[in-house]
Scaffold this active site. Structure first.
Site, short mmCIF file in Angstrom:
data_model
loop_
_atom_site.label_atom_id
_atom_site.label_comp_id
_atom_site.label_asym_id
_atom_site.label_seq_id
_atom_site.Cartn_x
_atom_site.Cartn_y
_atom_site.Cartn_z
N GLN A 206 97.00 71.42 112.24
CA GLN A 206 96.97 72.34 113.37
C GLN A 206 98.17 73.29 113.31
OE1 GLN A 206 95.79 68.67 116.10
NE2 GLN A 206 96.23 70.44 117.38
N PHE A 237 92.58 67.19 117.60
CA PHE A 237 92.84 66.57 118.91
C PHE A 237 94.32 66.32 119.15
CE2 PHE A 237 88.60 65.05 117.46
CZ PHE A 237 87.84 65.82 118.31
N GLU A 241 98.90 67.95 114.76
CA GLU A 241 99.91 68.95 115.12
C GLU A 241 101.17 68.75 114.28
OE1 GLU A 241 100.45 69.76 119.30
OE2 GLU A 241 102.39 70.69 118.98
N ARG A 319 105.50 66.83 129.82
CA ARG A 319 104.21 67.27 130.36
C ARG A 319 103.60 66.20 131.28
NH1 ARG A 319 100.21 71.42 129.71
NH2 ARG A 319 101.53 72.59 128.29
N ARG A 351 95.24 65.48 122.91
CA ARG A 351 94.53 66.23 123.97
C ARG A 351 95.05 65.93 125.39
NH1 ARG A 351 88.12 66.99 123.07
NH2 ARG A 351 87.96 69.11 123.85
N THR A 453 105.18 74.34 127.00
CA THR A 453 106.34 74.28 127.90
C THR A 453 107.61 74.73 127.18
OG1 THR A 453 106.56 71.93 127.39
CG2 THR A 453 105.32 72.52 129.36
N ALA A 522 98.05 73.02 122.92
CA ALA A 522 98.26 73.38 124.32
C ALA A 522 97.10 74.22 124.86
CB ALA A 522 99.60 74.11 124.50
N GLU A 724 91.86 71.24 126.62
CA GLU A 724 92.37 69.97 127.13
C GLU A 724 92.00 69.65 128.58
OE1 GLU A 724 96.26 71.44 125.81
OE2 GLU A 724 96.67 69.39 125.19
N1 MTE Z 1 87.60 70.37 120.08
C1 MTE Z 1 87.17 69.92 118.88
N2 MTE Z 1 85.87 70.01 118.60
N3 MTE Z 1 88.04 69.35 117.99
C2 MTE Z 1 89.37 69.22 118.27
O1 MTE Z 1 90.14 68.72 117.44
N4 MTE Z 1 91.19 69.60 119.91
C3 MTE Z 1 91.52 69.77 121.32
C4 MTE Z 1 90.70 70.90 121.93
N5 MTE Z 1 89.32 70.78 121.60
C5 MTE Z 1 89.86 69.69 119.53
C6 MTE Z 1 88.92 70.29 120.40
C7 MTE Z 1 92.93 70.03 121.57
S1 MTE Z 1 94.00 68.73 121.63
C8 MTE Z 1 93.40 71.29 121.81
S2 MTE Z 1 95.02 71.56 122.20
C9 MTE Z 1 92.53 72.47 121.73
O2 MTE Z 1 91.19 72.13 121.38
C10 MTE Z 1 93.09 73.42 120.70
O3 MTE Z 1 92.28 74.52 120.48
P1 MTE Z 1 92.27 75.81 121.43
O4 MTE Z 1 93.67 76.10 121.83
O5 MTE Z 1 91.69 76.86 120.58
O6 MTE Z 1 91.42 75.45 122.61
N1 HPA Z 2 101.43 71.26 124.28
C1 HPA Z 2 100.91 70.95 123.07
N2 HPA Z 2 101.61 70.93 121.98
C2 HPA Z 2 102.90 71.21 122.06
C3 HPA Z 2 103.51 71.53 123.27
C4 HPA Z 2 102.73 71.55 124.45
O1 HPA Z 2 103.20 71.84 125.57
N3 HPA Z 2 104.80 71.74 123.03
C5 HPA Z 2 104.97 71.55 121.70
N4 HPA Z 2 103.83 71.23 121.11
MO1 MOS Z 3 96.36 69.64 121.66
S1 MOS Z 3 97.13 67.81 122.14
O1 MOS Z 3 97.74 70.46 122.39
O2 MOS Z 3 96.65 69.65 120.01
#
Ligand code: MTE
Ligand code: HPA
Ligand code: MOS
Length: 779
Positions: A206, A237, A241, A319, A351, A453, A522, A724
């Site tokens: 990620q 998910f 990261e 958080r 997530r 954050t 995030a 999330e």
């Molecule tokens: N949806 C799918 N299908 N697969 C994933 O790994 N990760 C989640 C969410 N939805 C995820 C998902 C998480 S933890 C986050 S932070 C966001 O997607 C990240 O993507 P976005 O910022 O584009 O929504």
């Molecule tokens: N959310 C998700 N990932 C992150 C954050 C947060 O606030 N800060 C650093 N990594």
């Molecule tokens: Mo989502 S836990 O911020 O990758």
């Protein structure tokens, strides 16, 4: 030709760009990439004690095993042996002298085939001098409370004075489990060495930029020598990261050493054992309230199992506190985090990023008050919802509170009042007749703060190219992990130019095209990268308009982008023709875009600021049936009403809401992590770790987006982040189970279920409330 009457080329319900490839198996994941000739395979050797000094390592048998080329240890790392994402130097790639948890990578085998590397890794003989270990937050506290990172305090008003003054008070402890990400694709890295100091990595992270930095440090080369590419992840998910850094470093070190491509992919078991998870918490809370159920003051301490290193634990536990209020105003409040170091794998993003572990405590507090005052939990919720202008515990005013409307619409559409009465009537009949099945219902909200954050992460870049044939290549800093990010950004760019999606190719994410990116995390992927991509598109559009003004002696007002054409006064020119003309007139047809979220700032030491640009809201109502003889349950029905502002793509957004809800439900019901006394993770495969099955979904599942909502802030197309926030709607299931359990003691006592509410825990709670033989008070 009247193009204005043509249907817009992009429809909001556009399917995921890879949907067909996903379901036909033609989507390339990192493991599917064609390997360069002579590619080698790596496998990790893991520690077998939870804490200990390495006395000796006998790797002769590993080296002698068939196909083995090399064994790497900490001593073979040319640069820094560290992948700490916050520069703490506490996260070794390979253990050096000491191991900090059972399953920590100690060495890496490099062999001709993956199977050879995997088998050879088992042959190591390592002697440890065992050191004392602590595994969970309570044990860590008893052992002195060593912190992995500094804790935080949020405080407003004077809770020490307000708590004793409140008419009523409850103190409780809540144990909240962790969660394994269980992405379908495990961690994976493929490193291909280049000339001089160069290396190219294909991986499933990620956070390509962080991998770039970590590999550069490990190889002791500048960042400009390392390229990191991500086409897609098979789910992240949060588990990708930071956790991919180690795998990429090992592959890169071996690739540079042998000048051959090296791939590293752990088995599922090793992936689960050696990579971080959601933080589990023990939370001590106190609430002061009155007979009407209104909250006066809240105090709480969040004790987290962080594992052996810092990783992202500071931001995660922060958080949790940012969401300790969920949607409720606490007139006087103090909440503190205690990120405890333990001899377990270092926990990480998942997530919600700690948010769920805050929100669920707010909902427990609501339950406590409702059972104590004999009210419906929903009435207590409504009595304590934020009103606009009220301050959160971090002194950010709530200005966009839409939960009253969401509650009202959801209550109506799910027929809450009637169904709750039916649940109560059913339980009363079962009580009288001695039937084992009890029912429960709960309607719970979520309010989730959107922005990293750490303020500086809230920036993004994009690069848009238009080629002379009119085709568009779009690149941005975000990564695709199934959430549909690439589809949404392509829609944004297509709409900017008013062209069809077939003109646009979103390329893999690569540090070569957009540098210095933040993690796709995030929930901010679309908010940040969508704005950056729009910025790039708008720059090119402005140049096209300038060019047409000059070429056709027109004013900007006379130029319009209509479907796949550009109109100049009464002349309609195909888009690709304009591009060709512009090229011949030497107009720059590509642009880099940039975005930084406005308005946000945060001072952690003072616990004040505006960490979040805005909030996303939602609510769910779940009804469950619980078998009080076995503790098993089914979700009879769930209704969701979720706020995504003005949806960019309702199909994808609904998919996110459904997936997040199910994953949140899994966290709180069947997904249980279990370490034995030696610190060995015993739940490291689907045989022992149960994620929700298709058959576990609600029998009736109605998911709606709040179509009337729009972001009050100037986000991309006034949308809101969705990834999330709906995860926390799974709490409605958890609380509905609690409601069913509480019925066995006529709702006089808060069931105080710990999470996850596995059938065993549900059964023990039933027995405890009934005063039966399994009623272990501390069970
Ligand atoms: N949806 C799918 N299908 N697969 C994933 O790994 N990760 C989640 C969410 N939805 C995820 C998902 C998480 S933890 C986050 S932070 C966001 O997607 C990240 O993507 P976005 O910022 O584009 O929504
Ligand atoms: N959310 C998700 N990932 C992150 C954050 C947060 O606030 N800060 C650093 N990594
Ligand atoms: Mo989502 S836990 O911020 O990758």
């Amino acid at each position: 030709m009247k193009h204005e009457t043509l249907a817009p080329p992009v429809t909001p319900e556009t399917p995921h760009e890879s949907a067909e490839k996903h379901v036909t198996g033609r989507a390339d994941y990192t493991d599917d990439l064609v390997l360069p000739q002579g590619a080698l395979h790596a496998y990790l050797g893991l520690s077998t004690v939870a804490h200990g000094r390495i006395l000796s390592m006998d790797l002769d048998a590993v080296r002698a095993a068939p196909g083995v080329i090399d064994v790497l240890t900490a001593a073979d790392i040319p640069g820094k042996n560290d992948v700490s994402p916050i520069g703490r130097n506490d996260d070794p790639i390979l253990a050096d002298g000491k191991v900090m948890f059972h399953g920590q990578p100690v060495f890496a085998v490099i062999a001709e085939t993956r199977e050879q590397a995997r088998r050879a890794a088992r042959l190591a003989k390592i002697d440890y001098e065992p050191l004392p270990h602590v595994l969970d937050p309570v044990a860590a506290l008893e052992a002195g409370g060593d912190l992995a990172v500094p804790g935080m305090t949020l405080r407003r008003g004077d809770p020490q004075a307000a708590l004793p003054k409140a008419p009523r008070r409850i103190d409780g402890r809540f144990t909240i489990g962790g969660q394994d990400h269980f992405y379908l694709e495990t961690q994976i890295a493929l490193a291909i060495p280049g000339e001089d100091d160069e290396v190219v990595i294909f991986t499933s992270t990620q956070h390509p930029t962080e991998v770039q930095h970590m590999v550069a440090h490990a190889l002791h080369v500048p960042a400009n020598a390392v390229v990191v590419n991500v086409r897609r992840m098979g789910g992240g998910f949060g588990g990708k990261e930071t956790q991919m850094n180690l795998f990429c470093c090992v592959a890169a070190i071996a690739a540079k050493k042998w000048h051959r491509a090296v791939k590293l992919r752990p088995d599922r078991d090793d992936d689960m054992i050696a990579t971080g998870k959601r933080h589990d918490f023990v939370v001590d809370y106190s609430v002061g309230f009155d007979d009407t159920g209104r909250i006066h003051a809240v105090q709480g301490d969040w004790y987290a199992r962080c594992g052996f290193s810092a990783d992202l634990s500071m931001a995660v536990t922060d958080r949790a506190l940012f969401h300790a209020d969920n949607a409720y105003f606490y007139p006087d409040v103090e909440v503190r985090s205690h990120p405890l170091r333990t001899n377990t794998v270092s926990n990480t993003a998942f997530r919600g990023f700690g948010g769920p572990q805050g929100v669920i405590v707010a909902e427990r507090i609501i339950e406590e008050i409702a059972y104590a005052t004999g009210q419906d939990t929903l009435a207590v919720r409504k009595a304590n919802l934020y009103r606009n202008g009220q301050l959160t515990p971090y002194h950010q005013p709530v200005e966009d509170m839409i939960l009253p409307r969401i509650f009202a619409e959801l209550e109506e559409s799910c027929d809450y009042a009637r169904r709750r009465q039916a649940v109560l009537d059913w339980n009363a009949r079962m009580q009288a007749a001695g039937g084992p099945i009890r029912k429960g219902i709960a309607l719970t909200p979520v309010k989730f703060g959107i922005s990293f954050t750490a303020t500086h992460f809230n920036q993004a870049g994009a690069l848009v190219h238009i080629y002379t044939d009119g085709s568009i290549q779009l690149n941005h800093g975000g990564c695709e992990m199934g959430q549909g990010l690439h589809t949404k950004i392509a829609q944004i760019v297509a709409e900017a130019f008013n062209v069809g999606l077939d003109r646009i190719k979103v390329t893999k994410t690569t540090t070569e095209k957009v540098p210095n990116t933040s993690a796709t995390a995030a929930s901010s992927g679309t908010d940040l990268n969508g704005m950056a991509a729009l910025d790039a598109a708008n720059q090119i559009k402005a140049r096209l308009v300038d060019f047409l003004c000059t070429a056709k002696d027109a004013t900007p007002e006379e130029i319009r982008f209509v479907p796949d054409h550009i109109v100049v006064r009464d002349e309609t020119i195909p888009f690709s023709k304009v591009i060709e003309m512009a090229y011949l007139s030497r107009v720059q047809l590509w642009a880099a875009g940039f975005y930084a979220t406005p308005k946000i700032h945060w001072n952690r030491a003072e616990g004040r600021g505006r960490p979040f640009y805005y909030y996303a809201y939602g609510a769910a109502c779940s009804e469950v049936s619980v078998d009080t003889l076995t503790g098993e349950y089914v979700i009879e029905r769930t209704d969701v009403l979720h706020d995504v502002g003005r949806s960019i793509n309702p199909a994808l957004d609904k998919g996110q809401v459904e997936g997040a809800f199910v994953q949140g439900t899994g966290w709180l019901t069947s997904e249980e992590l279990w370490w034995d006394k030696e610190g060995r993770l015993r739940t490291h495969a689907p045989s022992t770790y149960k994620i929700p099955l298709a058959s576990d979904r609600p029998k009736v599942f109605n998911v709606k987006l709040a179509e009337w909502s729009e972001n009050k802030e100037r986000t991309i197309k006034r949308s809101k982040a969705v990834g999330e926030p709906p995860f926390m709607l799974g709490i409605s299931v958890f609380e509905a189970i609690g409601h069913a359990v509480a019925s066995v003691a006529d709702y006089r006592e808060c069931p105080r279920l710990d999470a996850p509410a596995t059938p065993e825990r549900v059964l023990m709670a039933v027995e405890r409330l009934r005063g039966g033989p399994l009623g272990l008070r501390d069970g």
